[in-house]
Write a protein that holds these residues in place. Structure first.
Motif, PDB file in Angstrom:
ATOM      1  N   GLY A 115       0.531  -1.564  -0.277  1.00  0.00           N
ATOM      2  CA  GLY A 115       0.515   0.496   0.457  1.00  0.00           C
ATOM      3  C   GLY A 115       0.864   1.038  -0.074  1.00  0.00           C
ATOM      4  N   ILE A 116       2.018   1.317   0.017  1.00  0.00           N
ATOM      5  CA  ILE A 116       2.905   2.252   0.491  1.00  0.00           C
ATOM      6  C   ILE A 116       3.781   2.326  -0.814  1.00  0.00           C
ATOM      7  CG2 ILE A 116       2.396   2.985   3.137  1.00  0.00           C
ATOM      8  CD1 ILE A 116       5.555   1.731   2.846  1.00  0.00           C
ATOM      9  N   GLY A 117       3.549   1.811  -0.884  1.00  0.00           N
ATOM     10  CA  GLY A 117       4.796   1.602  -2.674  1.00  0.00           C
ATOM     11  C   GLY A 117       5.822   0.523  -2.990  1.00  0.00           C
ATOM     12  N   LEU A 118       5.736   0.080  -1.215  1.00  0.00           N
ATOM     13  CA  LEU A 118       6.945  -0.766  -1.766  1.00  0.00           C
ATOM     14  C   LEU A 118       6.936  -2.505  -2.678  1.00  0.00           C
ATOM     15  CD1 LEU A 118       8.143  -0.670   2.379  1.00  0.00           C
ATOM     16  CD2 LEU A 118       9.165  -0.057   0.194  1.00  0.00           C
ATOM     17  N   ASN A 119       7.269  -3.196  -3.213  1.00  0.00           N
ATOM     18  CA  ASN A 119       7.351  -4.412  -4.092  1.00  0.00           C
ATOM     19  C   ASN A 119       7.611  -5.602  -3.205  1.00  0.00           C
ATOM     20  OD1 ASN A 119       7.747  -6.844  -5.549  1.00  0.00           O
ATOM     21  ND2 ASN A 119       9.597  -6.152  -5.967  1.00  0.00           N
ATOM     22  N   ALA A 120       6.115  -6.416  -1.908  1.00  0.00           N
ATOM     23  CA  ALA A 120       6.338  -6.705  -1.159  1.00  0.00           C
ATOM     24  C   ALA A 120       5.196  -8.260  -1.335  1.00  0.00           C
ATOM     25  CB  ALA A 120       5.454  -6.161   0.200  1.00  0.00           C
ATOM     26  N   GLU A 121       6.522  -9.188  -0.345  1.00  0.00           N
ATOM     27  CA  GLU A 121       5.490 -10.387  -0.837  1.00  0.00           C
ATOM     28  C   GLU A 121       6.396 -11.400   0.496  1.00  0.00           C
ATOM     29  OE1 GLU A 121       7.943 -13.305  -3.452  1.00  0.00           O
ATOM     30  OE2 GLU A 121       8.494 -11.688  -4.277  1.00  0.00           O
ATOM     31  N   VAL A 122       5.701 -11.935   1.087  1.00  0.00           N
ATOM     32  CA  VAL A 122       5.145 -13.063   2.357  1.00  0.00           C
ATOM     33  C   VAL A 122       5.697 -14.902   2.113  1.00  0.00           C
ATOM     34  CG1 VAL A 122       3.975 -14.342   4.264  1.00  0.00           C
ATOM     35  CG2 VAL A 122       3.186 -11.887   3.030  1.00  0.00           C
ATOM     36  N   PHE A 123       6.708 -14.823   2.375  1.00  0.00           N
ATOM     37  CA  PHE A 123       7.577 -16.381   1.987  1.00  0.00           C
ATOM     38  C   PHE A 123       6.912 -17.142   3.602  1.00  0.00           C
ATOM     39  CE2 PHE A 123       9.955 -12.901   0.135  1.00  0.00           C
ATOM     40  CZ  PHE A 123      10.451 -14.142  -1.335  1.00  0.00           C
ATOM     41  N   ALA A 146       7.590   7.762   3.252  1.00  0.00           N
ATOM     42  CA  ALA A 146       8.006   9.389   3.194  1.00  0.00           C
ATOM     43  C   ALA A 146       8.560  10.079   1.682  1.00  0.00           C
ATOM     44  CB  ALA A 146       8.400   9.985   3.702  1.00  0.00           C
ATOM     45  N   TYR A 147       9.599   8.935   1.632  1.00  0.00           N
ATOM     46  CA  TYR A 147      10.717   9.015   0.402  1.00  0.00           C
ATOM     47  C   TYR A 147       9.338   9.270  -0.515  1.00  0.00           C
ATOM     48  CZ  TYR A 147      15.335   9.284   1.915  1.00  0.00           C
ATOM     49  OH  TYR A 147      16.168   9.863   2.568  1.00  0.00           O
ATOM     50  N   LEU A 148       8.723   7.599  -1.204  1.00  0.00           N
ATOM     51  CA  LEU A 148       8.036   6.918  -1.949  1.00  0.00           C
ATOM     52  C   LEU A 148       6.806   8.232  -2.372  1.00  0.00           C
ATOM     53  CD1 LEU A 148       8.345   3.624  -1.515  1.00  0.00           C
ATOM     54  CD2 LEU A 148       9.455   4.429  -3.089  1.00  0.00           C
ATOM     55  N   LYS A 149       6.028   8.370  -1.281  1.00  0.00           N
ATOM     56  CA  LYS A 149       4.890   9.644  -1.442  1.00  0.00           C
ATOM     57  C   LYS A 149       5.316  11.425  -2.444  1.00  0.00           C
ATOM     58  CE  LYS A 149       1.475   6.646  -0.143  1.00  0.00           C
ATOM     59  NZ  LYS A 149       1.285   6.864   1.746  1.00  0.00           N
ATOM     60  N   GLY A 193       7.912  11.815  -3.715  1.00  0.00           N
ATOM     61  CA  GLY A 193       8.879  11.607  -5.346  1.00  0.00           C
ATOM     62  C   GLY A 193       9.545  12.127  -5.243  1.00  0.00           C
ATOM     63  N   THR A 194      10.587  11.825  -3.903  1.00  0.00           N
ATOM     64  CA  THR A 194      12.353  12.079  -3.034  1.00  0.00           C
ATOM     65  C   THR A 194      12.848  11.257  -3.819  1.00  0.00           C
ATOM     66  OG1 THR A 194      11.625  13.913  -2.474  1.00  0.00           O
ATOM     67  CG2 THR A 194      13.784  13.030  -0.934  1.00  0.00           C
ATOM     68  N   GLU A 195      13.943  11.342  -4.512  1.00  0.00           N
ATOM     69  CA  GLU A 195      14.636   9.850  -4.491  1.00  0.00           C
ATOM     70  C   GLU A 195      15.707   9.094  -3.336  1.00  0.00           C
ATOM     71  OE1 GLU A 195      18.112   7.873  -7.587  1.00  0.00           O
ATOM     72  OE2 GLU A 195      17.857  10.315  -8.100  1.00  0.00           O
ATOM     73  N   ILE A 196      15.272   7.420  -3.645  1.00  0.00           N
ATOM     74  CA  ILE A 196      16.087   6.685  -2.589  1.00  0.00           C
ATOM     75  C   ILE A 196      17.582   6.640  -3.189  1.00  0.00           C
ATOM     76  CG2 ILE A 196      15.870   5.432  -1.065  1.00  0.00           C
ATOM     77  CD1 ILE A 196      13.243   5.278  -1.698  1.00  0.00           C
ATOM     78  N   PRO A 197      18.552   7.051  -2.424  1.00  0.00           N
ATOM     79  CA  PRO A 197      19.875   6.913  -3.000  1.00  0.00           C
ATOM     80  C   PRO A 197      20.384   5.570  -3.176  1.00  0.00           C
ATOM     81  CG  PRO A 197      20.152   7.821  -1.236  1.00  0.00           C
ATOM     82  CD  PRO A 197      18.869   7.911  -1.298  1.00  0.00           C
ATOM     83  N   CYS A 198      19.479   4.604  -2.829  1.00  0.00           N
ATOM     84  CA  CYS A 198      20.290   3.084  -2.518  1.00  0.00           C
ATOM     85  C   CYS A 198      18.927   2.245  -3.079  1.00  0.00           C
ATOM     86  CB  CYS A 198      20.883   3.111  -1.051  1.00  0.00           C
ATOM     87  SG  CYS A 198      19.853   3.335  -0.354  1.00  0.00           S
ATOM     88  N   ASP A 199      18.538   1.521  -2.919  1.00  0.00           N
ATOM     89  CA  ASP A 199      18.213  -0.008  -2.337  1.00  0.00           C
ATOM     90  C   ASP A 199      17.769  -0.396  -1.437  1.00  0.00           C
ATOM     91  OD1 ASP A 199      17.360   0.116  -5.738  1.00  0.00           O
ATOM     92  OD2 ASP A 199      18.398  -2.228  -6.081  1.00  0.00           O
ATOM     93  N   ILE A 200      16.177  -0.468  -0.844  1.00  0.00           N
ATOM     94  CA  ILE A 200      16.799  -0.761   0.799  1.00  0.00           C
ATOM     95  C   ILE A 200      15.763  -2.153  -0.067  1.00  0.00           C
ATOM     96  CG2 ILE A 200      15.199  -0.340   2.874  1.00  0.00           C
ATOM     97  CD1 ILE A 200      15.693   2.293   2.001  1.00  0.00           C
ATOM     98  N   THR A 201      16.008  -3.381   0.857  1.00  0.00           N
ATOM     99  CA  THR A 201      15.279  -4.234   1.017  1.00  0.00           C
ATOM    100  C   THR A 201      14.325  -4.344   2.708  1.00  0.00           C
ATOM    101  OG1 THR A 201      16.435  -5.527  -0.523  1.00  0.00           O
ATOM    102  CG2 THR A 201      14.699  -7.004   0.836  1.00  0.00           C
ATOM    103  N   PHE A 202      13.621  -4.354   3.216  1.00  0.00           N
ATOM    104  CA  PHE A 202      12.408  -4.808   4.622  1.00  0.00           C
ATOM    105  C   PHE A 202      12.514  -6.867   4.722  1.00  0.00           C
ATOM    106  CE2 PHE A 202      11.723  -0.498   4.575  1.00  0.00           C
ATOM    107  CZ  PHE A 202      11.617   0.016   5.362  1.00  0.00           C
ATOM    108  N   LEU A 203      13.385  -6.751   5.794  1.00  0.00           N
ATOM    109  CA  LEU A 203      13.256  -8.549   5.990  1.00  0.00           C
ATOM    110  C   LEU A 203      12.458  -8.371   7.355  1.00  0.00           C
ATOM    111  CD1 LEU A 203      16.599 -11.402   6.263  1.00  0.00           C
ATOM    112  CD2 LEU A 203      14.054 -10.742   7.519  1.00  0.00           C
ATOM    113  N   ILE A 204      11.608  -8.301   7.524  1.00  0.00           N
ATOM    114  CA  ILE A 204      10.336  -8.593   8.818  1.00  0.00           C
ATOM    115  C   ILE A 204      10.296  -9.969   8.981  1.00  0.00           C
ATOM    116  CG2 ILE A 204       9.031  -7.698  10.370  1.00  0.00           C
ATOM    117  CD1 ILE A 204      10.771  -5.466   8.745  1.00  0.00           C
ATOM    118  N   GLU A 205      10.588 -11.024  10.343  1.00  0.00           N
ATOM    119  CA  GLU A 205       9.782 -11.775  10.515  1.00  0.00           C
ATOM    120  C   GLU A 205       9.598 -12.195  11.756  1.00  0.00           C
ATOM    121  OE1 GLU A 205      12.838 -14.685  11.998  1.00  0.00           O
ATOM    122  OE2 GLU A 205      14.094 -13.273  13.268  1.00  0.00           O
ATOM    123  N   GLY A 206       9.136 -13.426  12.267  1.00  0.00           N
ATOM    124  CA  GLY A 206       8.511 -13.632  12.654  1.00  0.00           C
ATOM    125  C   GLY A 206       8.960 -14.635  13.744  1.00  0.00           C
ATOM    126  N   GLU A 207      10.047 -15.060  14.363  1.00  0.00           N
ATOM    127  CA  GLU A 207      10.644 -15.918  14.865  1.00  0.00           C
ATOM    128  C   GLU A 207      11.386 -14.948  15.916  1.00  0.00           C
ATOM    129  OE1 GLU A 207      11.309 -19.391  12.930  1.00  0.00           O
ATOM    130  OE2 GLU A 207       9.082 -20.084  12.280  1.00  0.00           O
TER     131      GLU A 207
END
Ligand code: BES
Ligand code: ZN
Length: 459
Positions: A51-59, A134-137, A139-153
């Motif tokens: 919803g906030i514009g990230l490319n997300a997936e549940v593994f 906030a960057y995405l909404k 339209g401010t360019e993020i200077p790097c690629d970011i991956t969020f890794l959020i786990e449940g254990e």
């Protein structure tokens, strides 16, 4: 950058409401009956990230799902890549009767947001998500690629994350990892944490008669397992707070003068602490300050002790068994498996007669230590200063985040620990909270961090 920071300020109240939605999931990883709540929580988080514009997936994993959310569709090799790690699972909220309000019904009082998981760890990684939003909404360019890794254990030892890191190593390779899952002494003392303690868990069970016995009929003729367990445990630490297990301190590296000086800079008021903790006085290993004892020295703690009858009134039995759940906090250079083996050997040697001893090894992880003067550390310190508006300090923390060692081993990179929890946030205790000013500063930090970290990445 200003539009990003303005966006965060303007939407802060709304973000707090979103965080409340996140906290409402009782994502307790230690209790099997909450398995479905963890699945639902992971799905909510994934949808939120989308919803906030990230490319997300549940593994899916053999345990609880892992959520991955990326700022990119495809990695571009010439852009630095950073990973933000967090956990959506929370500790058991019990004992519930000590909570001022239900743990999964978030409540705001002044600048505190109460709820299980508020600071450990939902609120802390949510601040980073909002910063990227906030960057995405705007339209401010993020200077790097970011991956969020959020786990449940995380709260139960990260069983399935390590294989996940191995299986997804190529995608997860990055320049560094950012984790906000530690604390700071106050909002005027933002900190870069450069060391965490390790941990090793054991469960000690003393087995006596095949069933509870009448203590009048058989008491005196058989060993009492609860008594035997107490005898075993009582000798494991002396009156000076030293652990007496032979070899326990053998691999401990003494604190350098530089470190002692850094640790002494951490604000500490004994009276305030004893009052806050509800103890008549502090106690710990002789020869070390309280700050040193709780962050840079190894310890032996009984986490739970069970045997016999716990109900109302009295029941005259010799219990069939007694059990202690124990964890030891470790410092750099101590190996969890080696310490566990020392414990097993020693307990076997000193076990009283007439019972069967079982010492089961549990989860474990080594301590972590990283340079506080590397270019990455310096970049993080600059962001802390800009976000909090004061000079940051260097911290060693007593808690453990064992997976950071796997990040180093499998992905070959350091973790930057930028905690946002305050000393009275009560993680793992009743009435956990997250400070909304820490949330606000954490979001600013999450925004200011990326240009700084990017400037250090070699390409
Ligand atoms: N957020 C904590 C770790 C932490 C807390 C580090 C405070 C430094 C300061 C994390 O969620 C946690 O509780 N970890 C466990 C790890 C264990 C279950 C392997 C811990 O430290 O007990
Ligand atoms: Zn925790």
């Amino acid at each position: 950058m200003q539009p990003v920071l303005d966006f965060l300020k303007k939407n802060e109240e709304w973000f707090v409401q979103e965080l409340c939605d996140y906290i409402r999931y009782p994502s307790i990883s230690a209790q099997p009956e909450h398995k479905e709540d963890l699945v639902q929580c992971a799905r909510w988080l994934c949808a939120h990230c989308e919803g906030i514009g990230l490319n997300a997936e549940v593994f899916e994993t053999p345990g609880n799902p892992i959520v991955i959310a990326r700022t990119y569709l495809e990695r571009s090799k010439d852009r630095p890549h950073f990973l933000v790690y967090g956990h959506y699972d929370v500790q058991q909220p019990e004992p519930l009767e000590l909570g001022k309000s239900p743990p999964f019904e978030p409540r705001i009082e002044g600048r505190s947001l109460f709820g299980r998981g508020a600071c450990d760890n939902k609120g802390q990684h949510f601040a980073h998500l909002k910063a990227v939003e906030a960057y995405l909404k705007t339209g401010t360019e993020i200077p790097c690629d970011i991956t969020f890794l959020i786990e449940g254990e995380e709260e139960v030892g990260c069983t399935n994350l390590q294989p996940f890191l191995q299986a997804h190593r190529e995608e997860l390779l990055c320049d560094a990892i950012v984790v906000s899952d530690t604390g700071i002494p106050s909002l005027r003392h933002p900190a870069l944490t450069y060391a965490l303690r390790g941990i090793t868990a054991v469960e000690i069970t003393v087995h006596g008669p095949s069933r509870d016995l009448h203590s009048g009929i058989y008491g005196g003729a058989v060993q009492n397992p609860a008594m035997a367990l107490c005898q075993l445990l009582v000798g494991l630490r002396d009156k000076n707070g030293k652990v007496t297990i032979p070899g326990f301190y053998k691999d401990v590296v003494p604190l350098s003068a530089f470190e002692k000086k850094q640790l002494a800079r951490i604000p500490f008021k004994e009276k305030e602490l004893t009052e806050f903790l509800g103890v008549p006085k502090l106690f710990g290993e002789r020869g070390f300050t309280a700050t040193e004892r709780r962050s840079a020295r190894p310890t032996f703690e009984i986490n739970g002790l069970t045997s016999g009858y716990q109900g109302d009134g009295s029941k005259t039995i010799v219990p069939a068994w007694a059990r202690a759940k124990v964890t030891m906090r470790l410092v750099p250079n101590q190996k969890p498996e080696k310490i566990t083996a020392l414990v097993q050997k020693h307990l076997k040697k000193i076990c009283p007669p007439g019972v069967r001893l079982e010492v089961a090894a549990g989860h474990g992880g080594e301590a972590y230590m990283v340079s506080p003067t590397s270019p990455l550390a310096k970049a993080a310190l600059r962001s802390l200063k800009a976000a909090f508006g004061c000079e940051p300090i260097l911290l060693r923390e007593g808690g453990s985040i064992p997976i950071v060692n796997d990040f180093k081993r499998i992905l070959g990179v350091d973790t930057i620990l930028l905690g946002l929890a305050l000393p009275d946030d009560n993680p793992h205790s009743p009435n956990e909270k997250f400070d909304l000013d820490a949330f606000s500063k954490g979001m600013a930090l999450g925004a200011l961090l990326w240009p700084e970290l990017t400037s250090t990445a070699r390409r």
